[in-house]
Design a protein around this motif. Structure first.
Motif, mmCIF file in Angstrom:
data_model
loop_
_atom_site.group_PDB
_atom_site.id
_atom_site.type_symbol
_atom_site.label_atom_id
_atom_site.label_comp_id
_atom_site.label_asym_id
_atom_site.label_seq_id
_atom_site.Cartn_x
_atom_site.Cartn_y
_atom_site.Cartn_z
ATOM 1 N N GLU A 119 -16.411 46.090 -21.535
ATOM 2 C CA GLU A 119 -16.405 44.807 -22.244
ATOM 3 C C GLU A 119 -16.979 44.971 -23.650
ATOM 4 O O GLU A 119 -16.496 44.351 -24.606
ATOM 5 N N GLN A 120 -17.998 45.812 -23.783
ATOM 6 C CA GLN A 120 -18.587 46.054 -25.094
ATOM 7 C C GLN A 120 -17.591 46.759 -26.018
ATOM 8 O O GLN A 120 -17.441 46.398 -27.194
ATOM 9 N N LEU A 121 -16.890 47.758 -25.499
ATOM 10 C CA LEU A 121 -15.899 48.471 -26.302
ATOM 11 C C LEU A 121 -14.757 47.556 -26.716
ATOM 12 O O LEU A 121 -14.216 47.677 -27.822
ATOM 13 N N VAL A 127 -11.214 50.511 -30.936
ATOM 14 C CA VAL A 127 -11.207 50.645 -29.487
ATOM 15 C C VAL A 127 -10.639 52.001 -29.073
ATOM 16 O O VAL A 127 -9.546 52.386 -29.492
ATOM 17 N N ASP A 128 -11.404 52.740 -28.263
ATOM 18 C CA ASP A 128 -10.890 53.920 -27.587
ATOM 19 C C ASP A 128 -10.272 53.409 -26.290
ATOM 20 O O ASP A 128 -10.958 53.220 -25.283
ATOM 21 N N LEU A 129 -8.954 53.165 -26.317
ATOM 22 C CA LEU A 129 -8.290 52.475 -25.218
ATOM 23 C C LEU A 129 -8.469 53.197 -23.887
ATOM 24 O O LEU A 129 -8.783 52.579 -22.860
ATOM 25 N N MET A 132 -12.067 52.934 -22.636
ATOM 26 C CA MET A 132 -12.368 51.549 -22.255
ATOM 27 C C MET A 132 -11.769 51.214 -20.894
ATOM 28 O O MET A 132 -12.446 50.648 -20.017
ATOM 29 N N LEU A 133 -10.519 51.570 -20.672
ATOM 30 C CA LEU A 133 -9.860 51.238 -19.409
ATOM 31 C C LEU A 133 -10.418 52.063 -18.251
ATOM 32 O O LEU A 133 -10.558 51.562 -17.128
ATOM 33 N N ARG A 134 -10.724 53.329 -18.511
ATOM 34 C CA ARG A 134 -11.325 54.160 -17.463
ATOM 35 C C ARG A 134 -12.638 53.553 -16.992
ATOM 36 O O ARG A 134 -12.906 53.462 -15.786
ATOM 37 N N LEU A 135 -13.459 53.118 -17.936
ATOM 38 C CA LEU A 135 -14.738 52.507 -17.584
ATOM 39 C C LEU A 135 -14.534 51.174 -16.866
ATOM 40 O O LEU A 135 -15.248 50.856 -15.911
ATOM 41 N N LEU A 151 -3.558 45.197 -21.500
ATOM 42 C CA LEU A 151 -4.274 46.383 -21.976
ATOM 43 C C LEU A 151 -4.045 47.561 -21.037
ATOM 44 O O LEU A 151 -3.846 48.701 -21.485
ATOM 45 N N PHE A 152 -4.069 47.305 -19.729
ATOM 46 C CA PHE A 152 -3.794 48.383 -18.787
ATOM 47 C C PHE A 152 -2.355 48.872 -18.911
ATOM 48 O O PHE A 152 -2.081 50.068 -18.778
#
Length: 321
Positions: A119-121, A127-129, A132-135, A151-152
């Protein structure tokens, strides 16, 4: 040694002695300092080179953040680089320390920190997409807003383009799950899931997802891409008969025909038509002509393996219609 003289690097010493010594050092330094423990855990969850501004926000340190990071740096546990608020990074200094932190990291803390990082990213400027999605997936999809679905889907496309099939599929599956929950079904998510499954070699799933692509398609081009995906998956699985029948059904929807048999009369008629038909373009192009002919050519290759006569008939029809 630094500008003031020699200094004992306790973290380096503990790292050299092994994980047990590293655990003892961590216990001594952060055992009664939750701010420091949160920072170390958050860096370990992020991976490496965690952005300082995000790191302090994830741990909700407010004005305590700079002093806490400095304390960890002075103990030799982390390395700080760059300006705190503009590109500054914090990384763990030793692999043994990193392993000790991860070993003692509680699953509940990891499930809390990973989505907080995501959420912070997402709110950040760059954005490191993939990260971010992995996290965001670390804690599962149960409590994720449906707004994450696009986004996914985008992340799946990006991962697939780089050959990261497993990551692409995980992202696409997450997109499908979120869309199902919110009843926002898109062709794009089905497409990424289907292509990722085929790329990963899960051909049975690829064929099922190609059917989902077709069900969600809204135009001729999407229907045709779904058919191509189904044919490709069936062909790769070795079921050429199924691939051929799927393709035949698809090209009929676009004004083309692929015969199922190569009888002698049909073969002779095809050869005569090839010989007598002038080299002129057809008067009426079928819908999605180029793409439909591409699928027809794929069927021709499959047909040649089954019965060369069928391939001749198909080539003649493709050239004269």
């Amino acid at each position: 040694r630094d500008a003031t003289g020699w200094r004992v690097d306790r973290a380096a010493g503990a790292a050299a002695l092994g994980e047990d010594a590293a655990q003892l050092l961590l216990g001594r330094i952060v055992g009664s300092a939750p701010d420091l423990r949160c920072l170390l855990d958050a860096i370990a969850v992020y991976g490496d080179a965690a952005p300082r501004a995000g790191l302090e926000a994830v741990c909700d340190l407010g004005p305590r953040g700079p002093a806490a990071l400095t304390a960890l740096s002075d103990e030799g546990l982390i390395e700080l680089a760059g300006a705190p608020l503009s590109g500054g990074m914090a990384r763990l200094r030793h692999d043994t320390i990193r392993a000790a932190i991860r070993a003692s990291l509680k699953p509940a803390d990891r499930r809390r920190l990973a989505p907080a990082w995501a959420e912070q990213l997402r709110r950040g400027p760059a954005v490191d997409l993939q990260a971010m999605l992995r996290l965001r997936l670390e804690a599962g999809t149960a409590n994720i807003s449906p707004d994450w679905a696009p986004l996914f889907t985008a992340g799946a496309a990006a991962a697939r383009a780089t050959g990261a099939g497993a990551q692409a599929r995980a992202f696409a599956d997450a997109a499908l799950a979120l869309e199902e929950t919110a009843d926002r079904k898109t062709y794009a998510a089905a497409r990424e899931a289907g292509l990722a499954a085929v790329q990963e070699g899960d051909l049975a799933a690829g064929q099922e997802l190609a059917a989902l692509m077709d069900a969600r398609a809204t135009d001729d081009g999407q229907h045709l891409e779904a058919a191509e995906t189904a044919v490709f998956a069936a062909r790769l699985s070795g079921d050429h008969a199924k691939a051929f029948e799927l393709g035949r059904a698809a090209v009929r929807r676009f004004g083309l025909d692929a015969p199922g048999k190569g009888s002698l009369p049909a073969l002779l008629a095809a050869l005569v038509s090839l010989r007598l038909t002038p080299d002129t373009p057809p008067r009426v192009r079928p819908r999605q002509g180029a793409a439909a002919h591409r699928l027809l050519n794929t069927l021709g290759a499959i047909a040649f393996e089954r019965d060369p006569a069928i391939a001749v008939v198909m080539a003649a029809r493709s050239a004269t219609h």
